[in-house]
Design a protein around this motif. Structure first.
Motif, PDB file in Angstrom:
ATOM      1  N   GLY A  88      21.251  -0.348  -8.344  1.00  0.00           N
ATOM      2  CA  GLY A  88      21.764   0.472  -9.434  1.00  0.00           C
ATOM      3  C   GLY A  88      20.765   0.688 -10.545  1.00  0.00           C
ATOM      4  N   VAL A  89      19.490   0.901 -10.181  1.00  0.00           N
ATOM      5  CA  VAL A  89      18.426   1.091 -11.168  1.00  0.00           C
ATOM      6  C   VAL A  89      17.656   2.359 -10.823  1.00  0.00           C
ATOM      7  N   SER A  90      16.767   2.756 -11.734  1.00  0.00           N
ATOM      8  CA  SER A  90      15.923   3.915 -11.453  1.00  0.00           C
ATOM      9  C   SER A  90      14.912   3.563 -10.362  1.00  0.00           C
ATOM     10  N   GLU A  91      14.325   4.592  -9.755  1.00  0.00           N
ATOM     11  CA  GLU A  91      13.320   4.352  -8.725  1.00  0.00           C
ATOM     12  C   GLU A  91      12.094   3.667  -9.306  1.00  0.00           C
ATOM     13  N   GLU A  92      11.757   3.972 -10.554  1.00  0.00           N
ATOM     14  CA  GLU A  92      10.614   3.311 -11.186  1.00  0.00           C
ATOM     15  C   GLU A  92      10.857   1.814 -11.314  1.00  0.00           C
ATOM     16  N   VAL A  93      12.053   1.436 -11.742  1.00  0.00           N
ATOM     17  CA  VAL A  93      12.399   0.019 -11.874  1.00  0.00           C
ATOM     18  C   VAL A  93      12.496  -0.630 -10.496  1.00  0.00           C
ATOM     19  N   ALA A  94      13.046   0.093  -9.532  1.00  0.00           N
ATOM     20  CA  ALA A  94      13.132  -0.440  -8.171  1.00  0.00           C
ATOM     21  C   ALA A  94      11.744  -0.759  -7.626  1.00  0.00           C
ATOM     22  N   LEU A  95      10.791   0.110  -7.949  1.00  0.00           N
ATOM     23  CA  LEU A  95       9.417  -0.104  -7.481  1.00  0.00           C
ATOM     24  C   LEU A  95       8.800  -1.324  -8.146  1.00  0.00           C
ATOM     25  N   THR A  96       8.818  -1.359  -9.482  1.00  0.00           N
ATOM     26  CA  THR A  96       8.084  -2.403 -10.197  1.00  0.00           C
ATOM     27  C   THR A  96       8.777  -3.759 -10.158  1.00  0.00           C
ATOM     28  N   VAL A 148       0.848  -1.193   0.000  1.00  0.00           N
ATOM     29  CA  VAL A 148       0.000   0.000   0.000  1.00  0.00           C
ATOM     30  C   VAL A 148       0.883   1.242   0.000  1.00  0.00           C
ATOM     31  N   ARG A 149       0.491   2.238  -0.796  1.00  0.00           N
ATOM     32  CA  ARG A 149       1.255   3.477  -0.851  1.00  0.00           C
ATOM     33  C   ARG A 149       1.069   4.266   0.454  1.00  0.00           C
ATOM     34  N   THR A 150       2.102   4.274   1.259  1.00  0.00           N
ATOM     35  CA  THR A 150       2.180   5.101   2.463  1.00  0.00           C
ATOM     36  C   THR A 150       3.572   5.720   2.485  1.00  0.00           C
ATOM     37  N   PRO A 151       3.781   6.768   3.254  1.00  0.00           N
ATOM     38  CA  PRO A 151       5.126   7.358   3.320  1.00  0.00           C
ATOM     39  C   PRO A 151       6.205   6.350   3.720  1.00  0.00           C
ATOM     40  N   LEU A 152       5.882   5.458   4.666  1.00  0.00           N
ATOM     41  CA  LEU A 152       6.864   4.467   5.102  1.00  0.00           C
ATOM     42  C   LEU A 152       7.195   3.488   3.978  1.00  0.00           C
ATOM     43  N   ALA A 153       6.183   3.088   3.209  1.00  0.00           N
ATOM     44  CA  ALA A 153       6.427   2.153   2.105  1.00  0.00           C
ATOM     45  C   ALA A 153       7.198   2.833   0.978  1.00  0.00           C
ATOM     46  N   GLU A 154       6.813   4.066   0.652  1.00  0.00           N
ATOM     47  CA  GLU A 154       7.490   4.786  -0.426  1.00  0.00           C
ATOM     48  C   GLU A 154       8.960   5.032  -0.090  1.00  0.00           C
ATOM     49  N   ALA A 155       9.261   5.158   1.202  1.00  0.00           N
ATOM     50  CA  ALA A 155      10.641   5.410   1.613  1.00  0.00           C
ATOM     51  C   ALA A 155      11.557   4.227   1.330  1.00  0.00           C
ATOM     52  N   GLN A 156      10.982   3.048   1.063  1.00  0.00           N
ATOM     53  CA  GLN A 156      11.800   1.872   0.766  1.00  0.00           C
ATOM     54  C   GLN A 156      12.343   1.889  -0.665  1.00  0.00           C
ATOM     55  N   VAL A 157      11.755   2.723  -1.532  1.00  0.00           N
ATOM     56  CA  VAL A 157      12.107   2.679  -2.948  1.00  0.00           C
ATOM     57  C   VAL A 157      13.499   3.247  -3.230  1.00  0.00           C
ATOM     58  N   PRO A 158      13.854   4.452  -2.769  1.00  0.00           N
ATOM     59  CA  PRO A 158      15.185   4.980  -3.085  1.00  0.00           C
ATOM     60  C   PRO A 158      16.341   4.081  -2.642  1.00  0.00           C
ATOM     61  N   PRO A 159      16.308   3.491  -1.430  1.00  0.00           N
ATOM     62  CA  PRO A 159      17.409   2.588  -1.078  1.00  0.00           C
ATOM     63  C   PRO A 159      17.501   1.372  -1.996  1.00  0.00           C
ATOM     64  N   LEU A 160      16.336   0.836  -2.410  1.00  0.00           N
ATOM     65  CA  LEU A 160      16.357  -0.281  -3.356  1.00  0.00           C
ATOM     66  C   LEU A 160      16.999   0.120  -4.673  1.00  0.00           C
ATOM     67  N   ALA A 161      16.664   1.327  -5.133  1.00  0.00           N
ATOM     68  CA  ALA A 161      17.242   1.813  -6.386  1.00  0.00           C
ATOM     69  C   ALA A 161      18.760   1.915  -6.274  1.00  0.00           C
ATOM     70  N   ARG A 162      19.233   2.448  -5.161  1.00  0.00           N
ATOM     71  CA  ARG A 162      20.682   2.582  -4.971  1.00  0.00           C
ATOM     72  C   ARG A 162      21.353   1.213  -4.867  1.00  0.00           C
ATOM     73  N   THR A 163      20.733   0.303  -4.131  1.00  0.00           N
ATOM     74  CA  THR A 163      21.319  -1.027  -3.935  1.00  0.00           C
ATOM     75  C   THR A 163      21.474  -1.777  -5.247  1.00  0.00           C
TER      76      THR A 163
END
Length: 263
Positions: free
Chosen positions: A208-216, A191-206
């Motif tokens: 090495g992908v865009s935040e969109e790719v990290a999300l999907t 579910v889209r919540t601030p806490l859930a959305e905050a997980q996306v940028p670290p995944l992207a960095r880990t």
């Protein structure tokens, strides 16, 4: 709004933000009087109460009960009954999360997650069910999770608790089946919540992908829709379960997960 909950009263746990607050807002817009519960900065809690008050009129009751403590849950339920006159609707939404391999899982985290995510549901239902039975009407909605139906690694306590919530839901539903009370679980995916959305940028960095790719491709890897579940979608289901024409829906674990548990 159809005012489908006009004249009803509701206690929603974990309702100062996220899914719980969306449910409380939806209930208030449908005519219910709502009591909030949850933690957070004082400003956030004040804003949440003011938002509900602007809809329902008058001060919004609030409890800061620590749901890991049974006596605090019982007091919250008594305070809600006193503030609202009665509690027609109970939404058990409060929850916490922690991830770790089983062999490294801190025991205190296990105990806390089981207490808040599962046992608090039991204690609140036990406290409020007698009043519902006396009035021969009530709605209990437990916010479980896709993890109440399927498992993922490193979430032993959360998965165990949410499976327990689904089991508790079914048991209560059978016990009240010949009354005007229902008990159901909602099982959201991510579910889209601030806490859930905050997980996306670290995944992207880990990765090495865009935040969109990290999300999907990473966070929503198990969610075929590849989009967030919105809090309003969960709230809409809660409104339906508590409104007219829902009396035959009892003991169900209703998925709102973009197809996750269909796969």
């Amino acid at each position: 709004m159809n005012h489908s909950l006009q004249g009803r009263t509701a206690l929603v746990t974990g309702s100062t933000s996220g899914i719980g607050h969306a449910i409380a807002l939806a209930f208030a817009r449908e005519g219910a009087r709502v009591m909030l519960n949850g933690f957070g900065p004082p400003g956030q809690i004040a804003a949440a109460r003011a938002e509900i008050a602007a809809i329902q009129g008058g001060e919004t009751p609030y409890s800061d009960a620590d749901l890991s403590k049974p006596e605090a849950v019982r007091k919250m339920c008594a305070d809600a009954t006193a503030a609202l006159g009665q509690v027609d609707i109970l939404v058990n939404n409060a929850g916490i999360q922690f991830t770790s391999p089983v062999e490294e899982f801190p025991e205190e985290k296990w105990d806390a997650i089981l207490a808040i995510n599962l046992s608090s549901n039991f204690h609140a239902i036990k406290a409020l069910l007698p009043g519902m039975k006396a009035r021969n009407w009530g709605r209990i909605v437990n916010i479980a999770s896709a993890h109440g139906l399927v498992a993922s690694p490193f979430k032993a306590a959360y998965v165990t608790a949410k499976h327990g919530v689904v089991g508790l839901t079914k048991t209560v539903a059978i016990e009240v089946a010949r009354t005007g009370i229902t008990c159901n679980a909602i099982c959201p995916g991510f579910v889209r919540t601030p806490l859930a959305e905050a997980q996306v940028p670290p995944l992207a960095r880990t990765h090495g992908v865009s935040e969109e790719v990290a999300l999907t491709d990473y966070l929503l890897a198990k969610q075929p829709s590849k989009r967030w579940v919105e809090v309003e979608e969960v709230a809409g289901m809660a409104v339906y379960l508590c409104g007219p024409n829902s009396g035959a829906v009892n003991g169900s674990a209703l998925s709102i997960d973009g197809g996750w548990t269909a796969a």
